[in-house]
Design a protein around this motif. Structure first.
Motif, PDB file in Angstrom:
ATOM      1  N   THR A  27     -73.752  18.762  24.430  1.00  0.00           N
ATOM      2  CA  THR A  27     -73.979  19.123  23.027  1.00  0.00           C
ATOM      3  C   THR A  27     -75.450  19.186  22.661  1.00  0.00           C
ATOM      4  OG1 THR A  27     -73.886  16.830  22.219  1.00  0.00           O
ATOM      5  CG2 THR A  27     -71.791  18.063  22.315  1.00  0.00           C
ATOM      6  N   GLY A  28     -76.311  18.566  23.485  1.00  0.00           N
ATOM      7  CA  GLY A  28     -77.736  18.524  23.169  1.00  0.00           C
ATOM      8  C   GLY A  28     -78.070  17.588  22.028  1.00  0.00           C
ATOM      9  N   ALA A  33     -74.205   3.952  20.056  1.00  0.00           N
ATOM     10  CA  ALA A  33     -73.257   3.254  20.936  1.00  0.00           C
ATOM     11  C   ALA A  33     -71.802   3.484  20.542  1.00  0.00           C
ATOM     12  CB  ALA A  33     -73.562   1.761  20.954  1.00  0.00           C
ATOM     13  N   ASP A  34     -71.562   3.889  19.289  1.00  0.00           N
ATOM     14  CA  ASP A  34     -70.197   4.162  18.838  1.00  0.00           C
ATOM     15  C   ASP A  34     -69.819   5.632  18.951  1.00  0.00           C
ATOM     16  OD1 ASP A  34     -69.594   1.493  18.176  1.00  0.00           O
ATOM     17  OD2 ASP A  34     -70.617   1.695  16.258  1.00  0.00           O
ATOM     18  N   GLY A  35     -70.702   6.450  19.542  1.00  0.00           N
ATOM     19  CA  GLY A  35     -70.415   7.860  19.729  1.00  0.00           C
ATOM     20  C   GLY A  35     -70.766   8.746  18.556  1.00  0.00           C
ATOM     21  N   ALA A  36     -71.378   8.178  17.526  1.00  0.00           N
ATOM     22  CA  ALA A  36     -71.771   8.981  16.366  1.00  0.00           C
ATOM     23  C   ALA A  36     -73.134   9.620  16.627  1.00  0.00           C
ATOM     24  CB  ALA A  36     -71.839   8.112  15.116  1.00  0.00           C
ATOM     25  N   PRO A  37     -73.318  10.865  16.212  1.00  0.00           N
ATOM     26  CA  PRO A  37     -74.609  11.522  16.416  1.00  0.00           C
ATOM     27  C   PRO A  37     -75.706  10.847  15.591  1.00  0.00           C
ATOM     28  CG  PRO A  37     -72.969  13.073  15.565  1.00  0.00           C
ATOM     29  CD  PRO A  37     -72.342  11.740  15.597  1.00  0.00           C
ATOM     30  N   LEU A  38     -76.860  10.669  16.209  1.00  0.00           N
ATOM     31  CA  LEU A  38     -77.976  10.017  15.512  1.00  0.00           C
ATOM     32  C   LEU A  38     -78.528  10.865  14.377  1.00  0.00           C
ATOM     33  CD1 LEU A  38     -79.883   8.433  18.531  1.00  0.00           C
ATOM     34  CD2 LEU A  38     -78.372   7.308  16.890  1.00  0.00           C
ATOM     35  N   GLY A  40     -76.751  12.318  12.157  1.00  0.00           N
ATOM     36  CA  GLY A  40     -75.884  12.135  11.003  1.00  0.00           C
ATOM     37  C   GLY A  40     -74.940  13.293  10.720  1.00  0.00           C
ATOM     38  N   ALA A  41     -75.111  14.418  11.367  1.00  0.00           N
ATOM     39  CA  ALA A  41     -74.224  15.566  11.156  1.00  0.00           C
ATOM     40  C   ALA A  41     -72.931  15.374  11.957  1.00  0.00           C
ATOM     41  CB  ALA A  41     -74.926  16.848  11.586  1.00  0.00           C
ATOM     42  N   PRO A  42     -71.842  15.969  11.501  1.00  0.00           N
ATOM     43  CA  PRO A  42     -70.581  15.837  12.238  1.00  0.00           C
ATOM     44  C   PRO A  42     -70.705  16.382  13.663  1.00  0.00           C
ATOM     45  CG  PRO A  42     -70.212  16.821  10.084  1.00  0.00           C
ATOM     46  CD  PRO A  42     -71.697  16.764  10.284  1.00  0.00           C
ATOM     47  N   LEU A  43     -70.015  15.753  14.596  1.00  0.00           N
ATOM     48  CA  LEU A  43     -70.056  16.189  15.985  1.00  0.00           C
ATOM     49  C   LEU A  43     -68.905  17.144  16.289  1.00  0.00           C
ATOM     50  CD1 LEU A  43     -71.641  15.858  18.612  1.00  0.00           C
ATOM     51  CD2 LEU A  43     -70.214  13.893  19.144  1.00  0.00           C
ATOM     52  N   GLY A  44     -67.712  16.820  15.819  1.00  0.00           N
ATOM     53  CA  GLY A  44     -66.569  17.719  15.968  1.00  0.00           C
ATOM     54  C   GLY A  44     -66.093  17.940  17.386  1.00  0.00           C
TER      55      GLY A  44
END
Length: 79
Positions: A27-28, A33-38, A40-44
């Protein structure tokens, strides 16, 4: 280094790599650590390893072995 398959293509990753490293590479985007993008935008995306869905909170702890089949799927709308 070990070889895995990511979205149908052979990929070499460092031994001891976890699912989050593959998601970041594909995804670049950097993840916490919880898999959320740093950013702040949705990863989807959703991830399966060897046909088993890996919950986002487990991406950083789910280590990959040689020959693992990783599918990173993008969510899509439609019917």
């Amino acid at each position: 280094m070990i070889e895995i398959t990511a979205n149908g293509s052979p990929v070499r990753v460092a031994s001891g790599s976890a699912v989050d490293a593959v998601v970041e590479a594909l995804t670049g985007r950097r993840l916490d650590a919880d898999g959320a993008p740093l950013d702040g935008a949705p990863l989807g995306v959703a991830v399966a390893v060897d046909g088993v869905v890996v919950p986002r909170a487990a991406w950083s702890s789910r280590l990959l072995g040689a020959g693992a089949r990783v599918e990173v799927l993008t969510a899509a709308q439609g019917g």
